[in-house]
Structure formats: C-alpha cells, structure tokens
Design an enzyme around this catalytic site. Structure first.
Site, PDB file in Angstrom:
ATOM      1  N   ASP A  72       0.814  -1.221   0.000  1.00 57.58           N
ATOM      2  CA  ASP A  72       0.000   0.000   0.000  1.00 57.58           C
ATOM      3  C   ASP A  72       0.849   1.273   0.000  1.00 57.58           C
ATOM      4  OD1 ASP A  72      -2.684  -0.786  -0.174  1.00 57.58           O
ATOM      5  OD2 ASP A  72      -2.842  -1.161   1.984  1.00 57.58           O
ATOM      6  N   ARG A  97       0.517  -1.657   7.622  1.00 57.95           N
ATOM      7  CA  ARG A  97       1.070  -0.427   7.043  1.00 57.95           C
ATOM      8  C   ARG A  97       2.002   0.328   7.995  1.00 57.95           C
ATOM      9  NH1 ARG A  97      -2.707   3.231   3.379  1.00 57.95           N
ATOM     10  NH2 ARG A  97      -0.609   3.748   2.646  1.00 57.95           N
ATOM     11  N   ARG A 143      -9.784   5.647  10.859  1.00 57.05           N
ATOM     12  CA  ARG A 143      -8.326   5.535  10.925  1.00 57.05           C
ATOM     13  C   ARG A 143      -7.735   6.554  11.917  1.00 57.05           C
ATOM     14  NH1 ARG A 143      -6.421   2.799   6.198  1.00 57.05           N
ATOM     15  NH2 ARG A 143      -8.020   1.272   5.675  1.00 57.05           N
ATOM     16  N   HIS A 172     -11.331   7.256   4.689  1.00 57.23           N
ATOM     17  CA  HIS A 172     -10.415   8.397   4.820  1.00 57.23           C
ATOM     18  C   HIS A 172     -11.165   9.644   4.355  1.00 57.23           C
ATOM     19  CE1 HIS A 172      -6.410   5.957   4.303  1.00 57.23           C
ATOM     20  NE2 HIS A 172      -6.517   6.354   5.561  1.00 57.23           N
ATOM     21  N   CYS A 266      -5.079   9.628  -3.348  1.00 58.35           N
ATOM     22  CA  CYS A 266      -4.362   8.735  -2.429  1.00 58.35           C
ATOM     23  C   CYS A 266      -2.912   8.539  -2.859  1.00 58.35           C
ATOM     24  CB  CYS A 266      -5.022   7.366  -2.371  1.00 58.35           C
ATOM     25  SG  CYS A 266      -6.700   7.377  -1.782  1.00 58.35           S
TER      26      CYS A 266
HETATM   27  N1  ARG Z   1      -5.320   0.118   1.011  1.00 60.37           N
HETATM   28  C1  ARG Z   1      -5.065   1.410   1.549  1.00 60.37           C
HETATM   29  C2  ARG Z   1      -5.605   1.487   2.965  1.00 60.37           C
HETATM   30  O1  ARG Z   1      -6.662   0.964   3.201  1.00 60.37           O
HETATM   31  C3  ARG Z   1      -5.654   2.484   0.690  1.00 60.37           C
HETATM   32  C4  ARG Z   1      -5.278   3.863   1.112  1.00 60.37           C
HETATM   33  C5  ARG Z   1      -5.926   4.926   0.313  1.00 60.37           C
HETATM   34  N2  ARG Z   1      -5.403   6.205   0.648  1.00 60.37           N
HETATM   35  C6  ARG Z   1      -6.093   7.312   0.832  1.00 60.37           C
HETATM   36  N3  ARG Z   1      -5.448   8.425   1.006  1.00 60.37           N
HETATM   37  N4  ARG Z   1      -7.406   7.319   0.915  1.00 60.37           N
HETATM   38  O2  ARG Z   1      -5.015   2.053   3.846  1.00 60.37           O
END
Ligand code: ARG
Length: 276
Positions: A72, A97, A143, A172, A266
């Site tokens: 990612d 991550r 998040r 997000h 992203c």
């Molecule tokens: N697979 C990543 C996650 O879930 C995607 C991140 C997408 N980034 C964003 N800025 N919305 O963290």
C-alpha cells in the site's frame, strides 16, 4: 492568460511512490478483497499516467523508493502531512502499514526537512487531513484518532476542524471531500455524521455537493490545482459539473489501484513547503 478572472492553477510539489510492489494481500477497508486478481503492470501504467499528467500540468513530482512487502506504500497521501514545510509524520492504524510511517519520515529527513514530528497519535497523513487557507479539515472514525487532530493543530499552528466519517467505504477524509481552492470544497454528505454535515454546511455554504454515484467510484478522491481537476474517469457526472464551473477536467483511469481502495489523491502527497 485567456481568462484572467477564471480559476487559476498554482504549481504544486508532490511526492509519489511507484507501485512496484503493489498488491491486495490483506483487507483493511471494504474495497480490498485478496481473492480478486490484481494486475500490477496495469497499476504501474495507471500510476505512470498520473505522474506524467502532473508533469504536463507543470507540477513538480518527487518519488520515494518503494519498499518490498509494503503493497500500500503507493498511497503516498497517507505518508505524512506537510504544511508550511513542517512534516507531521503518519502513524498507521493497521499493523500491515505501520512500517510506512518511519519510511516516509526518513525520506523527509533525507530531503532536508528539519521540522519533522513523530506522531504520538494514530493518523494517516493527508488521507485524513485536507489543508485549506484558513483551516485544516481532519477526518476521524475509521483511521485517524481525534487526538491526532489536536496534535497536528499544536505542531502546525493551524486550526484543525474535526469531521466524523460514518460510512466504511469512505474511511479516509480524502475519499469523501476534496479542495477546489483554498476556500472551497466538494464533498459527499452521506460520508459524514449529521453533526459534521452541519459543520461543513456552516463553513462552506457554496460547496459543490457530490452524489453517492460520484463517491462510489472514488470521484471525490480528486486533485485540484485551482484550475485543473484530476479525477477518476468513471466520475462523469461530477466531471460535467466541474467543467460547468470553468474548471479543466483530466479524467484518469485508476481502477487497478481502486482494488486497494485508493484513487488519484491517495497516490499524491502535497509538499506544502511555503506558506500559501
Ligand atoms: N489500502 C489502503 C488502505 O486501506 C488504501 C489507502 C488509500 N489512501 C487514501 N489516502 N485514501 O489504507
């Protein structure tokens, strides 16, 4: 200049990460399904087209070296928040991550940024922080922790407004809202709690209100330089409305990266090195 009173583009500085090791190996948002086949070469081609478009538009693009085992990492927006040359580091919510946080911070230190902050609280960088002229909008709910909003406010010396995200598809802030200028935004109201919708209505009475159809192709995960809008090719209705406002729309194919829940924004971390 043809239309001096119309929208004006401002040259941007972006940090991007080539999807050399891109994959969907785990599921940390509803878009991700490890059973779905991912065409990495296609993801790389889509990413290169995005990078080349930024260069054509006159922006500067820096690249961070991708790290094997961090599929990612292509989503550079999550790597940090940079305002006035100050770098507020990311601290990821998921174990998968987590190593990206220090990796991005290291890039900034090596690039000569002296004001960097290792965060105490979980936050996923520009994915959940959108910087405008007078305020920084900040998402929470999936998040980034609200405590990180205060941490960022103290570190950056800019007012941060907390917005509550409620729809897991739009986990997000940058999947639900983007800046059209330093003062104006486009957003999908259904992604926000009732209270946060009222905050947005009060702050941005002239906002462009997007539909669920716009949002579910990640059409709100767009990048605007003040005049040009880089947006998912599938977001046709939203693109038409942007054109009607005199903006120049650049549709980009991002469907391979969208399998991980990400779009154009992203993949793009803005380096705000000077006060704008
Ligand atoms: N697979 C990543 C996650 O879930 C995607 C991140 C997408 N980034 C964003 N800025 N919305 O963290």
């Amino acid at each position: 200049m043809k239309n001096p009173t119309g929208p004006v583009a401002v040259r941007r500085h972006y940090l991007m990460c080539r999807p050399t090791y891109f994959a969907v190996e785990y599921a940390i948002n509803p878009w991700m399904d490890p059973a779905v086949r991912v065409d990495r070469d296609r993801a790389i081609r889509q990413w290169e087209a995005l990078r080349d478009l930024y260069l054509e538009l006159g922006h500067e693009v820096h690249e961070i070296t991708p790290i094997e085992g961090l599929p990612d990492m292509v989503f550079a927006a999550n790597g940090a928040l940079v305002v006035d040359g100050r770098v507020y580091g990311a601290r990821f919510a998921s174990a998968e991550r987590t190593p990206e946080g220090p990796a991005y911070l290291e890039w900034f230190r090596a690039a000569g940024y002296t004001e960097t902050r290792e965060p105490k609280h979980v936050n996923e960088g520009e994915g959940d922080f959108i910087t405008l002229d007078d305020v920084v909008l900040a998402g929470t709910g999936f998040r980034t922790e609200a405590a990180a909003h205060q941490e960022a406010e103290r570190f950056l010396g800019r007012p941060v407004v907390t917005l509550q995200l409620v729809d897991p598809r739009f986990y997000h802030l940058d999947t639900a809202l983007f800046a059209l200028s330093g003062e104006r935004v486009a957003y999908y109201p259904g992604a926000f709690s009732a209270g946060s919708r009222r905050v947005l209505e009060a702050l941005f009475p002239d906002a462009l209100i997007a539909t669920e159809d716009d949002a579910r192709v990640l059409g709100l995960n767009a990048v605007c330089d003040g005049r040009n809008v880089v947006i998912a090719a599938e977001a046709g209705a939203l693109a038409d409305r942007l054109r009607a406002e005199g903006l120049t729309v650049h549709p980009v194919e991002m469907d391979e990266l969208r399998k991980a829940g990400g779009g154009a924004k992203c993949c793009t971390l803005e380096l705000r090195t000077t006060r704008t």
